[in-house]
Design an enzyme around this catalytic site. Sequence first.
Site, mmCIF file in Angstrom:
data_model
loop_
_atom_site.group_PDB
_atom_site.id
_atom_site.type_symbol
_atom_site.label_atom_id
_atom_site.label_comp_id
_atom_site.label_asym_id
_atom_site.label_seq_id
_atom_site.Cartn_x
_atom_site.Cartn_y
_atom_site.Cartn_z
ATOM 1 N N GLU A 164 0.819 -1.210 0.000
ATOM 2 C CA GLU A 164 0.000 0.000 0.000
ATOM 3 C C GLU A 164 0.853 1.260 0.000
ATOM 4 O O GLU A 164 0.558 2.240 -0.684
ATOM 5 C CB GLU A 164 -0.942 0.006 1.208
ATOM 6 C CG GLU A 164 -2.070 -1.023 1.135
ATOM 7 C CD GLU A 164 -1.645 -2.438 1.455
ATOM 8 O OE1 GLU A 164 -0.505 -2.632 1.934
ATOM 9 O OE2 GLU A 164 -2.449 -3.360 1.231
ATOM 10 N N HIS A 198 -11.515 -4.782 9.515
ATOM 11 C CA HIS A 198 -12.210 -4.559 8.238
ATOM 12 C C HIS A 198 -13.497 -3.776 8.412
ATOM 13 O O HIS A 198 -14.371 -3.838 7.563
ATOM 14 C CB HIS A 198 -12.524 -5.907 7.560
ATOM 15 C CG HIS A 198 -11.305 -6.693 7.179
ATOM 16 N ND1 HIS A 198 -10.587 -7.432 8.094
ATOM 17 C CD2 HIS A 198 -10.663 -6.827 5.991
ATOM 18 C CE1 HIS A 198 -9.555 -8.004 7.488
ATOM 19 N NE2 HIS A 198 -9.580 -7.653 6.209
#
Lengths: 233, 813
Positions: free
Chosen positions: B417, B486
């Site tokens: 990322e 999440h």
Amino acid sequence: MSAAASRRAASPYARRLARERGIALAELAGTGPRGRIVAADIPLQLVAAPEPAAAVPAPAPVATAPSAPAPVAVAARAFGAFATNLALGPLRELIAAAGVDVPLHAFLARAAAQATGRYAEAIRLVAADGRSVAVAGPARLAPSEIACRFEAGEGASAERPLVLTHLAVSGIRPVAGSLAPDCDLRILVVAAPGTETGEALLVHDSDAVSEAEAATMLAAFRDALENPLRLLV
Amino acid sequence: MSAAASGRKVRAVKSAGLPAELSRAALLDLYERMVLLRRFESVAQTACRKGETPGFLHLYIGEEATAVGICAHLKPTDWITSTHRGHGHALAKGMSPNSLMAELFGKRDGCCGGRGGTMHLYDRSVGLFGTNGIVAAGISHAVGVGLSGRARGREDIGVAFFGDGATNHGGFHESLNFAGIQKAPAILVCENNLYATATPLASATLNTEIASKAASYGIPGIAVDGNDVIAVWEVMREATRRARSGEGPTLIEAKTYRTVGHHEGDPVTGTYRTQAEVDEWLKRDPVKLFRARLTDDFSVASTDELDAIDARIDAIVQTSLEFARNSPEPDPATSGLHVFAEPLNPPEALVQPVPGATQTQSWLDAVRDGIAEEMRRNPHLLYFGEGTGERGGTFAHTKNLYAEFGPQRMVDTPISEQGFTGAAIGASATGTRTIADLMFADFMFEAAGQIVLQASKLRYMSNGQMNAPVVIRVGSGAVRSAGPHHSGIYHTSWAHVPGLVVCMPATPADAKGLMKTALRASDPVIMLEPKALFATKGEVPAAEHFVPFGLARIAREGRDITIVSAGQLVHRSLEAAEKLAAEGIEAEVIDLRTIMPLDVGTVAASVTKTHRLLVVDEGWGAFGVGAELAQAMNELAFDELDAPVGRLHSEAQPHPLAPALERAMLVDTDKILAAVRSVLSGTAPTPKHWRHLGGRTAAPVASSPPVPVPSAPSQAASASPPPPAAAAPGGPGEPITMPFGDLTVSEGTIVGWLKAEGDKVKAGEIVAEIETDKAVVEIEAPIDGVLGPIEQAKGAVVPMGGRIGSVVPGGAA
Ligand SMILES: Cc1ncc(C[n+]2csc(CCOP(=O)(O)OP(=O)(O)O)c2C)c(N)n1
Ligand SMILES: [Mg+2]
């Protein structure tokens, strides 16, 4: 008695209403938590009405304080009028940012239509150069669309239109304005080219439009110009 | 064995083998540049000691041959990224000494108007993409710059300078790997000066042969004597050829040494090295070494000729010193400029077409259309993400884009990322706007340094020369037991950072409109799409559709209380408003749409009408949207408040897995109703995040009125995932249900039944097929038995977890 003990708990809005209606908080009983005075506790009737102007709820306060209401008396029909300052900076910035050539009066017309609701089924837009065109349903039109119709000059004849007049002069403050026989409501905006401030005068037929409603509409007109992104949706 | 693998040094050429391109003029040019770097920094060093420069300087003295040998191959349209030790890189790339010195002095005429200073030098005109205060941060930018050049069909390349210390940082490894797999037109230049501050390389890694690290990523790595300008020049010639011809990146390790302290003021030797070691390297001083070779080995200039060059450079540097001293201080009134673009909104978002036809679309389809429209219109728009290429994305949110735009534009990235977000920033800042898809809002923190320290500040640091119109796209927020890693949304963390636009739409139309605005805007945009809304549908304008930043939507008009919300909780707020309407309470619901900018004007106008405000927000309450709006009302609408502003947030804790635990922390319709009643009665609900300040809990004030809790048990189903159907008996036998298994798919279509009613089935046998947005899934019989009545026929759309039929145990036959 200490200052703390004499202080009555009241919501900011209740304090404001009491101030405007000339009512002393000490005279009231509060119904909010721990006896807090809330808006519902402020009686509607006036304790004192020194002059007619005080009877009218002032336009809602925002950053710039509006100038005092200026009632105007005219024979035959009963008129009312209110004036306010306009901060035009945000609108001028938006017009520049949009990079389109839409004149100020189209935005003023849209704002006026938005602010006056059912009184603006149609608008008669009188531009700074004196041209006058009626546009139907302005509250549903984007400013660019209003500008197009104005340029096309299609004057749909309308029942009791809202009249929006733009005067491009500086240093002048409108005090009174006439009202044509075929209309009940008029907004006159004095704003010189490129300036960041202007003045607005709202004139209304007191039989057709109440003073409270008129004042609220002028405040809404001013607010719309100060938050101009809303004029686009 | 290649030089790369062995880490062997390339020896400097003898005069006989001097490359043909290195004419006398070229050699003297290299010399002149090295002298410029040296003399400039010697003068800057003195100025720093006198306190003339506001910050301290990291000097490049001793390493000049590397920057000069590398940059000799670069054109102004190539870009370099640099480090905290970057004056040499800037000058070698062509920056004017006046502009540089004035910047070190923090003066108005500096390259960044005094905003950046030594560690934040930017100069678009010469291709300097920043020196950098963050170790390793610029490496990924150079990779993105290379990809940007390639996307625009140019042969411009990106070159990153970094130190040995940076090679232990993830930014180095992620960038090297990404550059490799993308064959990026980039060159990565490590200046190994043996120390990171006071830490010797050998005590930071067991593999000190930095060039050999390239082998891990399948790209060439070559070590070179960084004090020999000709050796560096030769290695760079080959690396540049590879980069420009599409052969991919090269790692160059230039072995060199700084003969000054880590920064000016730091002792030259310190505790980490000896004077003898420094003296040894001083004998190999790059400027002295090259001067001797010019006169002795190559005989291209006499001492007098070189002295004349030195004198000319001295005069230039002296002029730059005077220039910096005479340049005015920047105007304090300009301190706040260049945080955001002005105007913030792209012009397209400010011109609204007359309302036209609409079509019903799902969230994901609407946004996908918006992205596709923008990718068709702008051929220089890339999409980076993990599995967002051919696979179509974890949420099927990039379905079909790969088929239309191909692998060069729908770039499937490694799981890195930080690396690909940095590359997206580099590409976006150099003409190729890029979406960095980080999948889950939680994962943004993996790239947080790039977002907060680089993208958000780029416009400011560079005094408005550069900007990073990158879009960070993530699925966000809670959705059915997604657990602690999440479920997060974190919008206020990003909204807190000056320079970032933060969007949090609640409808498919707004999601598309904001995405399209983001893809025309000039600033980094964080696009938080609530996962829970991915399967919702709504009316979306068929024509071009933009939603401006900073304009809230009035989702429902009302007069008694204003409820402000964003994202999925807009729908819960609307449900609450409907229930309140049944009791004669008219709530106005405002959908903020963008968290930054925050449309406080619309909220204040609403409060002027309702005189009461409740903020309902999915984020944590501490320092959150509620706090911000409450204070905004103090500032803008104090006299309008008839009750304290209330706020309702997710509880300040991680998201648990167990549905019962998760429900307890999330905002739902019932909690909103209770909070509305509390505000209407004149008391703001007190959040639990204050509890550590002395045990105050939800209802702290003894005399506060009881808060009625409505008995309505559950929220309506519109956007929330349906409850598991197993609990709902629909007949005898064991239910056959739509599978769960993916957090974001909320419904599926029955493709067909493979068994008929009354057929005997075995446990595990396939009885039906269903199709979701992402896959065709086979449905198995849960037990041995006979297939009962088919409750959902072919073609039916059924929520995941919903019952479609049953198997009756045993079976008569
Ligand atoms: C991410 C990060 N961590 C730590 C620092 C503090 N720091 C500044 S310079 C430096 C040493 C860097 O060493 P190296 O990369 O070898 O470059 P050199 O100073 O030797 O040129 C450190 C640790 C920083 N600026 N950024
Ligand atoms: Mg080092």
